[in-house]
Design a protein around this motif. Structure first.
Motif, PDB file in Angstrom:
ATOM      1  N   ASN A  84       0.892  -1.220  -0.167  1.00 22.80           N
ATOM      2  CA  ASN A  84      -0.028   0.261  -0.530  1.00 22.80           C
ATOM      3  C   ASN A  84       0.708   1.266  -0.141  1.00 22.80           C
ATOM      4  O   ASN A  84       2.342   0.622   0.471  1.00 22.80           O
ATOM      5  N   MET A  85       0.360   2.559  -0.362  1.00 20.60           N
ATOM      6  CA  MET A  85       1.279   3.390  -0.389  1.00 20.60           C
ATOM      7  C   MET A  85       0.601   4.700  -0.225  1.00 20.60           C
ATOM      8  O   MET A  85      -1.462   4.832  -0.490  1.00 20.60           O
ATOM      9  N   GLU A  86       0.758   5.560   0.284  1.00 21.43           N
ATOM     10  CA  GLU A  86      -0.124   6.985   0.060  1.00 21.43           C
ATOM     11  C   GLU A  86       0.927   8.258  -0.305  1.00 21.43           C
ATOM     12  O   GLU A  86       2.042   7.915   0.199  1.00 21.43           O
ATOM     13  N   THR A  87       0.351   9.229  -0.926  1.00 23.93           N
ATOM     14  CA  THR A  87       1.338  10.358  -1.087  1.00 23.93           C
ATOM     15  C   THR A  87       0.886  11.930  -0.722  1.00 23.93           C
ATOM     16  O   THR A  87      -0.343  11.950  -0.284  1.00 23.93           O
ATOM     17  N   TYR A  88       2.161  12.686  -0.700  1.00 21.69           N
ATOM     18  CA  TYR A  88       1.659  13.550  -0.352  1.00 21.69           C
ATOM     19  C   TYR A  88       1.017  13.677   1.030  1.00 21.69           C
ATOM     20  O   TYR A  88      -0.195  14.064   1.445  1.00 21.69           O
ATOM     21  N   VAL A  89       1.477  12.919   2.291  1.00 24.82           N
ATOM     22  CA  VAL A  89       0.641  12.807   3.487  1.00 24.82           C
ATOM     23  C   VAL A  89       1.254  14.106   4.624  1.00 24.82           C
ATOM     24  O   VAL A  89       3.107  14.228   4.646  1.00 24.82           O
ATOM     25  N   ARG A  90       1.128  14.988   4.562  1.00 27.83           N
ATOM     26  CA  ARG A  90       0.799  16.218   5.166  1.00 27.83           C
ATOM     27  C   ARG A  90       1.188  15.192   6.945  1.00 27.83           C
ATOM     28  O   ARG A  90       0.637  14.645   7.432  1.00 27.83           O
ATOM     29  N   VAL A  91       2.483  16.285   7.233  1.00 23.39           N
ATOM     30  CA  VAL A  91       2.614  16.105   9.180  1.00 23.39           C
ATOM     31  C   VAL A  91       2.624  16.987   9.453  1.00 23.39           C
ATOM     32  O   VAL A  91       3.006  18.121   9.304  1.00 23.39           O
ATOM     33  N   GLU A  92       2.359  17.628  10.992  1.00 22.55           N
ATOM     34  CA  GLU A  92       2.439  18.676  11.784  1.00 22.55           C
ATOM     35  C   GLU A  92       1.989  17.913  12.989  1.00 22.55           C
ATOM     36  O   GLU A  92       1.625  17.563  13.936  1.00 22.55           O
ATOM     37  N   TYR A  93       3.854  18.820  13.857  1.00 21.77           N
ATOM     38  CA  TYR A  93       3.619  18.356  15.378  1.00 21.77           C
ATOM     39  C   TYR A  93       5.084  19.406  16.364  1.00 21.77           C
ATOM     40  O   TYR A  93       5.775  19.360  15.619  1.00 21.77           O
ATOM     41  N   GLY A  94       4.191  19.885  17.377  1.00 21.31           N
ATOM     42  CA  GLY A  94       5.583  20.282  18.011  1.00 21.31           C
ATOM     43  C   GLY A  94       6.071  21.890  17.061  1.00 21.31           C
ATOM     44  O   GLY A  94       7.087  22.536  18.003  1.00 21.31           O
ATOM     45  N   GLY A  95       4.587  22.118  16.486  1.00 17.87           N
ATOM     46  CA  GLY A  95       5.055  23.536  15.727  1.00 17.87           C
ATOM     47  C   GLY A  95       6.175  23.802  14.258  1.00 17.87           C
ATOM     48  O   GLY A  95       6.371  24.600  13.389  1.00 17.87           O
ATOM     49  N   LEU A  96       5.955  22.337  14.595  1.00 19.43           N
ATOM     50  CA  LEU A  96       7.175  21.685  13.122  1.00 19.43           C
ATOM     51  C   LEU A  96       6.160  21.252  11.411  1.00 19.43           C
ATOM     52  O   LEU A  96       4.585  20.299  11.546  1.00 19.43           O
ATOM     53  N   ILE A  97       5.255  21.904  10.202  1.00 23.54           N
ATOM     54  CA  ILE A  97       5.109  20.990   9.321  1.00 23.54           C
ATOM     55  C   ILE A  97       5.513  20.440   7.876  1.00 23.54           C
ATOM     56  O   ILE A  97       6.528  21.354   7.420  1.00 23.54           O
ATOM     57  N   GLY A  98       4.973  19.713   7.843  1.00 23.60           N
ATOM     58  CA  GLY A  98       5.511  19.197   6.020  1.00 23.60           C
ATOM     59  C   GLY A  98       4.678  18.169   5.204  1.00 23.60           C
ATOM     60  O   GLY A  98       3.575  18.332   6.314  1.00 23.60           O
TER      61      GLY A  98
END
Length: 271
Positions: free
Chosen positions: A176-190
């Motif tokens: 399986n795969m996901e594209t463009y997975v948004r991550v956000e934690y502790g004031g960091l984002i990407g």
């Protein structure tokens, strides 16, 4: 002159500034945290040659379209992997500019973004048969960040090279795969380019694409680990492997679970 990678980060930073108290991980790795990590010891990783290296096409050099070239290559790799796994290739930037065209300037592209995005998105459209569509959709990145939109005729990549890349990508067979997975934690984002998951063994692989020759190796590995750290903290799911693919060099940089020290990353990043 800024490198293509730095220009892309500045475009992203302008967007993320709209989110209070957040900073893109790609920007964060270039500040004080990098110096502290360098002092604490180098990262352990392995390197694997997956195909021959190659250089920029003359059109890229003559027109200085390095960033447009990089964006196209990134979108091509993501489209190939989505096609191989039978997934729709969703791009949040293209969807945003199509949904609210009154908020963006399309330059001379007009309706081309919408029609080509439908081709790009479908899981049945082969990337090699739709290179022009991938190229047009990759320009949505510039429209989304309200930057000058490059001429799609201002950069070329030979089909021979694209086939070489595709042949390598065809070997990446995950459940399986996901594209463009948004991550956000502790004031960091990407946004993680690709997240692979082997269902049987419950192994999750974070896969990043670095399309510039000028990227700093240490920052590249740190950025990927920070993505893994934020993802694991946000979702409660462990990243078992990190792969950074560098298409121009034909290399994979690989960090296995015993080389990824998320505890150390977290302590240094947030001390």
């Amino acid at each position: 002159m800024d490198s293509p990678g730095q220009n892309a980060e500045q475009m992203a930073y302008a967007h993320y500034e709209q989110a209070p108290n957040s900073i893109p991980i790609s920007i964060f790795v270039r500040n004080e945290v990098c110096r502290r990590l360098w002092e604490s010891g180098p990262f352990e990783y392995s390197c694997k040659e997956v195909h021959d290296s190659w250089d920029y096409h003359d059109t890229v050099r003559n027109n200085s379209t390095y960033l447009a070239h990089s964006m196209f290559l990134n979108y091509f790799v993501v489209k190939c992997l989505a096609f191989n796994h039978g997934k729709e290739c969703i791009d949040y930037r293209a969807e945003a500019v199509i949904a609210q065209p009154e908020n963006y300037s399309f330059g001379e592209l007009g309706a081309d973004i919408a029609s080509n995005y439908e081709i790009f998105k479908r899981n049945s459209t082969h990337p090699m048969d739709n290179i022009d569509a991938v190229k047009i959709v990759s320009l949505a990145h510039f429209i989304y960040y309200k930057s000058e939109v490059p001429n799609p005729d201002g950069f070329e990549i030979s089909k021979e090279i694209l086939l070489r890349i595709m042949n390598y990508l065809n070997q990446l067979l995950y459940d399986n795969m996901e594209t463009y997975v948004r991550v956000e934690y502790g004031g960091l984002i990407g946004n993680v380019n690709i997240m692979f998951h082997d269902e049987k063994d419950n192994i999750r692989t974070l896969y990043q694409i670095k399309v510039s020759r000028s990227d700093d190796l240490h920052c590249t590995l740190l950025q990927a680990q920070l993505y893994a750290y934020c993802y694991s903290k946000e979702s409660g799911t462990t990243i078992n492997k990190i792969i950074v693919y560098r298409p121009l060099s034909g290399l994979e940089l690989i960090m296995d679970s015993n080389q990824i020290d998320l505890k150390k990353i977290g302590e240094i990043a947030y001390q």
